[in-house]
Design a protein around this motif. Structure first.
Motif, short mmCIF file in Angstrom:
data_model
loop_
_atom_site.label_atom_id
_atom_site.label_comp_id
_atom_site.label_asym_id
_atom_site.label_seq_id
_atom_site.Cartn_x
_atom_site.Cartn_y
_atom_site.Cartn_z
N ASN A 123 0.84 -1.19 0.00
CA ASN A 123 0.00 0.00 0.00
C ASN A 123 0.88 1.25 0.00
O ASN A 123 2.10 1.16 0.06
CB ASN A 123 -0.98 0.00 1.18
CG ASN A 123 -0.26 -0.12 2.52
OD1 ASN A 123 0.73 0.55 2.77
ND2 ASN A 123 -0.77 -0.99 3.39
N ALA A 124 0.24 2.41 -0.07
CA ALA A 124 0.98 3.66 -0.21
C ALA A 124 1.86 3.96 1.00
O ALA A 124 2.91 4.60 0.86
CB ALA A 124 0.00 4.81 -0.43
N THR A 125 1.46 3.50 2.17
CA THR A 125 2.23 3.78 3.38
C THR A 125 3.62 3.16 3.31
O THR A 125 4.62 3.79 3.68
CB THR A 125 1.50 3.25 4.63
OG1 THR A 125 0.23 3.92 4.75
CG2 THR A 125 2.31 3.50 5.89
N VAL A 126 3.72 1.92 2.83
CA VAL A 126 4.99 1.19 2.88
C VAL A 126 5.76 1.24 1.56
O VAL A 126 6.92 0.82 1.50
CB VAL A 126 4.74 -0.29 3.27
CG1 VAL A 126 4.06 -0.37 4.62
CG2 VAL A 126 3.93 -1.02 2.21
N ARG A 127 5.15 1.73 0.51
CA ARG A 127 5.79 1.69 -0.80
C ARG A 127 7.14 2.41 -0.86
O ARG A 127 8.05 1.92 -1.55
CB ARG A 127 4.85 2.26 -1.87
CG ARG A 127 5.41 2.17 -3.28
CD ARG A 127 4.37 2.55 -4.32
NE ARG A 127 3.28 1.60 -4.34
CZ ARG A 127 3.32 0.43 -4.96
NH1 ARG A 127 4.43 0.06 -5.61
NH2 ARG A 127 2.28 -0.37 -4.95
#
Length: 237
Positions: free
Chosen positions: A215-219
């Motif tokens: 997801n965008a948090t971990v990308r």
């Protein structure tokens, strides 16, 4: 239900929704901050200077853990504590979404004050991750051997000839590379943080083997791994 009761009930509902949103926003912020700090540390310790993690070792990495701002220190009897992330390399060379993790454990000896250290662990043995993937603790120096890793381009020949440890440790304190003793330290999965970022059904095994989507948090962390870690060597003989 009278008007006053309705007003009070409506106010309570609004307060509950706002409080939940605030808590969720704080959790998202903490997760994003940990990812960004880990990304910064990874980029710094794999930089182009002579003092860096050798590419030869990074090519053999099965997984990489980054723990920014690990705290160590006390008077007489020391301890360690830190929070970070770990990502595993799949057979196709792609990096998994990172699982959140923690490090803790005592260290005994003469220690004065508190110091903050950025830590990178390069796993060259996939078996060392089995305990973590299963939700169990990984005790460094007991469940998996850990040594201070070589630095710089000149170290690559030595790394190529001899890779006996399951984990190689790199640390940076106040901008300087330094050796670090990790025997006895314990790595464990941060289950609460994983659930907040990936959902209540996510576990470390699913995250690290790629069945849990990114997801965008971990990308940003995975993008950094793709950028700074060389492609995996097919032969390690």
């Amino acid at each position: 239900m009278n008007r006053l009761a309705i007003i009070l009930l409506s106010g309570l509902l609004v307060f509950t929704v706002v409080a939940a949103a605030s808590a969720e926003g704080k959790a998202d912020k903490e997760s994003s901050e940990r990812i960004m700090k880990a990304t910064d540390v990874l980029t710094a310790l794999t930089g182009a200077s002579d003092h860096k993690i050798p590419n030869e070792l990074l090519q053999r990495a099965e997984a990489i853990a980054v723990i920014p701002n690990m705290i160590k220190g006390a008077l007489g009897i020391g301890g360690r504590y830190g929070k970070g992330v770990v990502s595993q390399r799949a057979d196709n060379g792609r990096w998994s979404s990172p699982s959140f993790l923690e490090i803790g454990g005592g260290s005994f000896g003469v220690q004065i004050g508190v110091s903050s250290t950025d830590l990178v662990l390069v796993f060259t043995d996939r078996k060392a991750l089995n305990l973590l993937e299963g939700g169990k603790d990984l005790k460094l120096g007991v469940d998996a051997g850990v040594v201070a890793g070589p630095l710089g381009r000149s170290a690559e020949a030595g790394v190529n000839a001899n890779l006996e440890s399951a984990i190689y440790a790199y640390s940076r304190s106040k901008g300087l590379f330094a050796g670090i003793a990790l025997d006895g330290a314990v790595l464990s999965i941060d289950k609460d943080r994983n659930e907040k970022v990936y959902g209540s059904s996510a576990d470390a095994k699913g995250i690290l083997n790629g069945t849990v989507g990114m997801n965008a948090t971990v990308r940003p962390f995975v993008d950094a791994l793709d950028k700074v870690v060389p492609a995996k060597r097919i032969s390690q003989k």
